[in-house]
Design a protein around this motif. Sequence first.
Motif, short mmCIF file in Angstrom:
data_model
loop_
_atom_site.label_atom_id
_atom_site.label_comp_id
_atom_site.label_asym_id
_atom_site.label_seq_id
_atom_site.Cartn_x
_atom_site.Cartn_y
_atom_site.Cartn_z
N ALA A 187 47.54 21.51 22.73
CA ALA A 187 48.78 21.02 22.12
C ALA A 187 48.74 19.54 21.83
N GLY A 188 47.83 18.80 22.49
CA GLY A 188 47.78 17.36 22.28
C GLY A 188 48.95 16.65 22.93
N CYS A 189 49.05 15.36 22.67
CA CYS A 189 50.14 14.56 23.22
C CYS A 189 51.07 14.01 22.15
N VAL A 190 50.78 14.30 20.87
CA VAL A 190 51.65 13.89 19.77
C VAL A 190 51.94 15.13 18.92
N THR A 191 53.20 15.43 18.70
CA THR A 191 53.59 16.59 17.91
C THR A 191 53.76 16.17 16.46
N TRP A 192 52.70 16.29 15.67
CA TRP A 192 52.74 15.81 14.29
C TRP A 192 53.58 16.71 13.40
N TRP A 193 53.65 17.99 13.69
CA TRP A 193 54.41 18.92 12.84
C TRP A 193 55.27 19.82 13.72
N GLY A 194 56.28 20.38 13.10
CA GLY A 194 57.17 21.26 13.83
C GLY A 194 56.52 22.58 14.15
N LEU A 195 56.84 23.12 15.31
CA LEU A 195 56.28 24.38 15.77
C LEU A 195 57.36 25.46 15.80
N SER A 196 58.31 25.33 14.90
CA SER A 196 59.33 26.36 14.70
C SER A 196 59.72 26.33 13.23
N PRO A 197 60.20 27.45 12.69
CA PRO A 197 60.56 27.48 11.26
C PRO A 197 61.70 26.52 10.95
N ALA A 198 61.70 26.01 9.71
CA ALA A 198 62.76 25.11 9.26
C ALA A 198 64.10 25.84 9.23
N LEU A 199 65.16 25.14 9.66
CA LEU A 199 66.49 25.73 9.73
C LEU A 199 67.49 24.90 8.95
N ASP A 200 68.44 25.59 8.32
CA ASP A 200 69.67 24.94 7.86
C ASP A 200 70.61 24.94 9.05
N LEU A 201 70.70 23.82 9.73
CA LEU A 201 71.41 23.77 11.01
C LEU A 201 72.89 24.11 10.86
N ILE A 202 73.50 23.69 9.77
CA ILE A 202 74.92 23.98 9.58
C ILE A 202 75.13 25.48 9.39
N ASP A 203 74.30 26.10 8.59
CA ASP A 203 74.42 27.53 8.36
C ASP A 203 74.09 28.31 9.63
N THR A 204 73.13 27.85 10.42
CA THR A 204 72.76 28.54 11.66
C THR A 204 73.89 28.52 12.67
N VAL A 205 74.61 27.41 12.77
CA VAL A 205 75.66 27.27 13.77
C VAL A 205 76.98 27.83 13.28
N CYS A 206 77.36 27.48 12.06
CA CYS A 206 78.69 27.84 11.56
C CYS A 206 78.72 29.13 10.76
N GLY A 207 77.57 29.57 10.22
CA GLY A 207 77.56 30.77 9.41
C GLY A 207 78.18 30.52 8.04
N PRO A 208 78.70 31.59 7.41
CA PRO A 208 79.29 31.43 6.07
C PRO A 208 80.47 30.46 6.04
N ALA A 209 81.25 30.41 7.14
CA ALA A 209 82.40 29.48 7.20
C ALA A 209 81.89 28.10 7.58
N ARG A 210 81.30 27.41 6.63
CA ARG A 210 80.68 26.12 6.90
C ARG A 210 81.73 25.07 7.22
#
Length: 498
Positions: free
Chosen positions: A64-87
Motif C-alpha cells: 500500500a505504500g505510505c502515500v495514497t496517490w489515488w483513491g481506492l474507492s469509486p468516485a461519488l456524488d456526495l450530495i446525491d449519496t447522502v440526500c438522494g433525489p431530494a437534494r
Amino acid sequence: MPPASVSKINGNDTLKPLAVAKQQANEEACAKYFSARHMSVSTVTECLSLSVFVSMSGNPAEGAGCVTWWGLSPALDLIDTVCGPARHQGEVSVLLIGSADLRHVLKTIAGQTDGEALHFYIVEDSLDLVARQLLFLSLALEPPNRMGLQEKVQLFLELYGSTCLRSQSAQYLQDRSRELCSFIMESGYADTDSGCTGASLLPCVDLTALKYRDRDSLCEVCGWWGISSPLPLARLWEARLRGHLGSRFDSRLGSFDWDLRMKLHDRGCSVISRSEYQRWREGGVAFQKREGLYESPNHTLVSIRVFKQRADIVPLRGYWGDIVSSPFIAFGVQPDDQTLLTTQNGQHAQTAEDICYHTVESLFQTLSNRGQRSDPTPYPLAHLQSTLGTDHSPMKKKDAKRNTQSDYELLCVDRVRISVLPVGSVSRLQHRDAYRGRFHIIYCSCRYILDLSCEQQQGFTNSVIDRAKEAGFEPVDGSSDVFAHFQLHNPSPATSDP
C-alpha cells in the motif's frame, strides 16, 4: 438534522520500511526541498547514495505504500449519496479527510443543481497530495479552445496513475508547475477586482488556512515538478517490487495474477483485465491509450520518505505509493453507465482503462457544459492570466496567438469554494468555533491493504462502526462493502446549524 456521511475502506496503518534503489536526483532541488521543511541540508548527499536492504522474505504490508496517490474507492456524488433525489438546497459544507484526489469533488460539482452552493474543506496527510489536487483541478477546467476533450482526458489520466509520461505531457507539467508556484505564493492576498481570496489561477481555492511554512513547502513540491533532470522511476518501481515480493520476485507474474483474481476480482473489481493489471504492476504505467514514447518520469508521483540509518535520519526521494491495488478503482470499476460492464463469453467487453476514459470524459464534458457561461457568478472558480510567450499545454503553434488574457480563462463553475486546511488538523477542528457544527457531510478515507485477511477486514469494519457509535452516529441502511454511511443521532444545538 444535518446528515453526516463517513466513507470507509478496509485498511491497516501498519507500515514498515522498504528497500529502495540507489537514487540519482538533482542535489540543488533536494536542498531547497529539505530546507523548506526545516531539515538538515547535509543529509541530501547521504540521500543520493544510500541503499537500504531487506530480507528475501519480502514485506506484504508495503504494497500500500505510505502515500495514497489515488483513491481506492469509486468516485461519488456526495450530495446525491447522502440526500438522494431530494437534494439539499442552499450551501452545503463537505469535509474531505484523506480523500487523496479530487474524484469526489469533481463528481459532486458535475452533479450540482442550481439551488446548491458547495463548499469543500480538504484535509490531507501530505502536501504532495494537495499539490496534485491543485494540478488536477486546473487541468479539469482547461477551456475547449485551449485543449481538446480527448487530449485533456488522456493527460489527466497519465498524470493521475502512470509513472512515465509522453514528452508533451511532461512539458505541460513543467509549464503548469510554474503557474501553480505563482498561485501559491500569491494566495492569501485578497483580489480587489473579484473579491475572492487567491491569485489569478484558481481564485476560489482558499489557501489562507495554511501557514506560510506550509505554503513554502507546497510551492517547493510544485517547483520540483518543473525540474527536467531525469529520475529513474523504473528502477525505483522495481526496487519497490523486490522489497514487496522478496524471493517471489522471479515468479512475479504468478503473484500478480493471484492478487488480481483472488483478491481484486473477489472484491468487486472483476472488470480489471489481466493484461492492463500486469502492465501496471510490472512498470507502473496504468494508462497508455495514445501511441507514443512514455519515457519522461511523472514527478507528481515522487515524494520524500524519512528512514533511520543508525542514529541518523535520512530523507529519500522516490516512489512510495501503492504498488498493489492499482489506480483503476477510482474511475474504472463502478461507472454510471452500467452497459460498460456487459460481458461477452464470460469476459468484460470493456477494460478498466476504457471505463476510466469514459468516466473522466463524461465528468469533463459536464464541467465544460456548465463552465461556458457568460453571466457573472458570485464564486468564479478559475481565471488564469496568460503568460506571453509561454506555451502552457500541448497545443499547436498556430493556436498560440490565442494565448491572450481575454481568450485564456479556465472554465467557471459558479457557487463552488474549496478550502485547504492544514495537514493533520482533523483533531483540532472540533476546538475551533469556525468549524464547530459547520459540516453537513464528512467523508473519511482509510488506508486500504489488499493483503488483509477476511477476519482482519471484519475486525476493522467492526471497529469503525463502534467508533462511529461512540461519536453519536448511527448506521444508515444502504451501506456497502466499500462505504459505510452514518448519520448524526440527536445532534446538539451547536451542530444543528451548517
